[in-house]
Design an enzyme around this catalytic site. Structure first.
Site, PDB file in Angstrom:
ATOM      1  N   ASP A  51     100.812 -52.883   4.597  1.00 38.60           N
ATOM      2  CA  ASP A  51      99.796 -52.579   3.593  1.00 38.60           C
ATOM      3  C   ASP A  51     100.442 -52.059   2.304  1.00 38.60           C
ATOM      4  O   ASP A  51     101.359 -51.235   2.363  1.00 38.60           O
ATOM      5  CB  ASP A  51      98.856 -51.512   4.175  1.00 38.60           C
ATOM      6  CG  ASP A  51      97.654 -51.261   3.290  1.00 38.60           C
ATOM      7  OD1 ASP A  51      96.894 -52.209   3.049  1.00 38.60           O
ATOM      8  OD2 ASP A  51      97.479 -50.121   2.825  1.00 38.60           O
ATOM      9  N   GLU A 104     116.553 -55.139  15.909  1.00 37.79           N
ATOM     10  CA  GLU A 104     117.018 -54.475  17.147  1.00 37.79           C
ATOM     11  C   GLU A 104     116.284 -55.019  18.371  1.00 37.79           C
ATOM     12  O   GLU A 104     116.699 -54.818  19.504  1.00 37.79           O
ATOM     13  CB  GLU A 104     116.700 -52.965  17.090  1.00 37.79           C
ATOM     14  CG  GLU A 104     117.538 -52.158  16.145  1.00 37.79           C
ATOM     15  CD  GLU A 104     116.920 -50.763  15.926  1.00 37.79           C
ATOM     16  OE1 GLU A 104     116.046 -50.336  16.717  1.00 37.79           O
ATOM     17  OE2 GLU A 104     117.323 -50.110  14.945  1.00 37.79           O
TER      18      GLU A 104
HETATM   19  C1  NOJ Z   1      95.014 -52.938   1.012  1.00 36.41           C
HETATM   20  C2  NOJ Z   1      94.073 -53.187   2.144  1.00 36.41           C
HETATM   21  O1  NOJ Z   1      93.998 -54.558   2.406  1.00 36.41           O
HETATM   22  C3  NOJ Z   1      92.765 -52.577   1.749  1.00 36.41           C
HETATM   23  O2  NOJ Z   1      91.726 -52.934   2.605  1.00 36.41           O
HETATM   24  C4  NOJ Z   1      92.942 -51.084   1.668  1.00 36.41           C
HETATM   25  O3  NOJ Z   1      91.754 -50.499   1.191  1.00 36.41           O
HETATM   26  C5  NOJ Z   1      94.084 -50.705   0.731  1.00 36.41           C
HETATM   27  N1  NOJ Z   1      95.242 -51.514   0.933  1.00 36.41           N
HETATM   28  C6  NOJ Z   1      94.476 -49.259   0.896  1.00 36.41           C
HETATM   29  O4  NOJ Z   1      95.152 -49.063   2.111  1.00 36.41           O
END
Ligand code: NOJ
Length: 557
Positions: free
Chosen positions: A204, A267
């Site tokens: 993310d 790993e």
């Molecule tokens: C991107 C994610 O896809 C989204 O859903 C989220 O709100 C933000 N990152 C924050 O983590």
């Protein structure tokens, strides 16, 4: 799971937004038990892997992207033991499992943030996050002018006077990636899940971890972006110039972190892999994430944002393949996810335009659903014919449109509140999907469930359910099934290269060897398919060798 090239170079990965996929225990929210019960469906659909949105312990301020404990599963979704069983069962079905990891921020309920709050200004506990004194008299103004991706300032002040940074909601404080404990902790979390059998991670906000050490104000011309930088080919140079200096997106030092993560993945046996959610301004900058000693793949959002226009799509495809190819990485194509308007509804607008990340909820003009579905069928055949891997967002195989008329009272995305009710947020693409039956919950929850689905489903979704579409050869679901089957069997598809064939303006035709051509008609006139070809699969009826506007066909040459 055989062959010599690693699986992730050509995989079709199905995205499970866990809250909305399948509810096993009847509380109206999807869970691990629900996913397990639907593994045979995923097997019959023909996907290679599943990416599961965050399932960790979370107060759910951003539906799981606010993680309180990376080694626990939230009770809403199940337990670590159930997650292990899911991984094992999925593997038995030949399906790999990729959870989401959220390294940019934690929940404000994470033990580290709680400790930071308790320990006060100047404490070592605060160094794991980004705490600063404010500006102006009494420090009453935020330390800089950064804005939250969800609206409003990216800083919140505590009663003790200090401010902390959150590029997303205030419940999602940003971690300080200069801190060795932060780096060590995430490597340990990766090992925790790798040793439980996961095949990789979706990362993310992979482009957001490193902040400029001085936390300067934003550069003058930076436009506020919702989920990342805007992408426009026309002013590529300007974007590169602005971007290398951007104080918190896509900074060069971020790659060091992923080189270390790659070592961790290596790993473990069996081709574990990462996919980065990295909003980079240019294909060149995106390619920097996927060098040989870095991550394996990255989402290609330029493809998702391209307009329904042959020139635009071809340019995006060429740029992506060139830049990723130059570093030896496969492309990954994506049309929809849990953050953007579903593509049936994007393509169902007459206006031909490039879809910018921050225009998701302001579609131009009324929706022509039939047009959107026709184009979405063609887009699926284009995407699945391109070299590399592809992502399918749950429900796109059912042709689900965005739910644009959710009552305001049910909206849950933090964007709705943070934008002062000017942006409805992302709930419209997150409505629980229909499996069977003619009335809600459409098989999403079991019979006799104690609660309704967490977002209301449109009354007519019975006709879009898995049950209704199964066996109907004209349905979106059967198109996806056939396309995925053909893709698996045809030696030309998946990883590799393409060559464009000469076509009139508005028509795309790409050839892959051996003996495969994909034609997409984005013009307003029917297009005569090349001689000496036979149709393997088409997005709509092909009569007298003519491909109608907004249709695509796969041909054997
Ligand atoms: C991107 C994610 O896809 C989204 O859903 C989220 O709100 C933000 N990152 C924050 O983590």
């Amino acid at each position: 799971m055989s062959g010599t090239a690693p699986w992730w170079r050509s995989a079709v990965i199905y995205q499970i937004y866990i809250r909305s996929f399948a509810d096993g225990n009847g509380d109206g929210v999807g869970d691990i038990a629900g996913i397990r019960s639907r593994l045979p469906y995923l097997k019959s659909l023909g996907v290679d892997a599943i990416w599961i949105n965050p399932w960790y312990k979370s107060p759910m301020a951003d539906h799981g992207y606010d993680v309180a404990d990376f080694r626990e599963i939230d009770p809403l979704f199940g337990t670590v033991a159930e997650a292990e069983e899911l991984i094992e069962e999925a593997h038995r079905h030949g399906i790999r499992v990729i959870p989401d990891i959220v390294p940019n921020h934690t929940s404000d309920r994470h033990a580290w943030f709680q400790a930071a709050l308790a320990a006060g200004p100047g404490s070592p506990e605060r160094e794991r996050y980004v705490f600063r004194p404010g500006r102006g008299p009494d420090g009453a103004e935020p330390p800089n002018d950064w804005v939250s991706c969800f609206g409003g300032p990216a800083w919140t002040r505590l009663p003790d006077g200090e401010w902390y940074l959150h590029l997303f909601a205030p419940e999602q404080p940003d971690l300080n990636w200069e801190h060795p404990e932060v780096r060590a902790e995430f490597e340990s979390v990766l090992r925790f899940w790798f040793s439980r059998g996961v095949d990789g991670f979706r990362i993310d906000v992979a482009h957001g971890l490193i902040k400029h050490p001085e936390l300067p104000d934003l550069p003058p011309r930076t436009e506020p972006a919702v989920l990342g930088p805007l992408s426009r080919r026309e002013d590529a140079e300007e974007r590169v110039r602005q971007h290398v200096d951007h104080p918190h997106w896509d900074r060069d030092e971020v790659h060091e972190i992923y080189r270390a993560w790659r070592k961790v993945a290596d790993e473990f046996p069996g081709d574990r892999s990462f996919v980065a959610e990295a909003w980079a301004d240019t294909p060149e900058r995106l390619a920097a994430y996927v060098r040989r000693d870095g991550l394996h793949t990255a989402f290609n959002f330029d493809f998702l944002m391209a307009s329904w226009d042959a020139k635009d799509l071809r340019a995006v495809i060429d740029d992506s393949l060139a830049m990723l190819g130059a570093v030896g990485a496969p492309a990954t194509w994506v049309l929809s996810n849990h953050d953007v308007m579903r593509h049936v509804s994007r393509y169902g607008r007459r206006t031909v335009k490039r879809w910018l990340a921050n225009e998701r909820y302001e579609p131009e003009g009324p929706l022509d659903l039939e047009l959107g579905i026709r184009r979405a069928r063609a887009a699926a055949l284009l995407m699945l014919a391109l070299p590399g891997g592809a992502y399918v967002y749950q429900g796109e195989e059912l042709g689900l449109p965005e739910v644009e008329d959710l009552p305001e009272s049910v909206l849950q995305d933090p964007i709705w509140e943070r934008s002062g009710h000017t942006d409805r947020g992302r709930d419209g693409c997150r409505v629980p999907i229909p499996w069977s039956g003619q009335s809600a919950p459409f098989g999403f929850s079991p019979e006799g469930a104690s609660a309704a689905p967490w977002l209301p489903q449109p009354a007519d979704w019975g006709e879009r359910s898995v049950e209704a579409q199964t066996g109907d050869e004209t349905s979106m679901l059967e198109l996806y099934r056939r396309a995925l089957r053909t893709r698996r069997e045809h030696p030309a598809l998946g990883d590799g290269t393409l060559a464009w064939l000469d076509t009139p303006a508005g028509v795309l035709a790409l050839r892959r060897e051996p003996g495969f051509v994909c034609v997409v008609n984005l013009s307003s006139e029917a297009y005569r398919l090349p001689d000496h070809t036979s149709v393997l699969l088409a997005s709509g009826p092909v009569e007298d060798g003519l491909l109608a506007p907004d249709q695509a066909a796969w041909l054997a040459v």
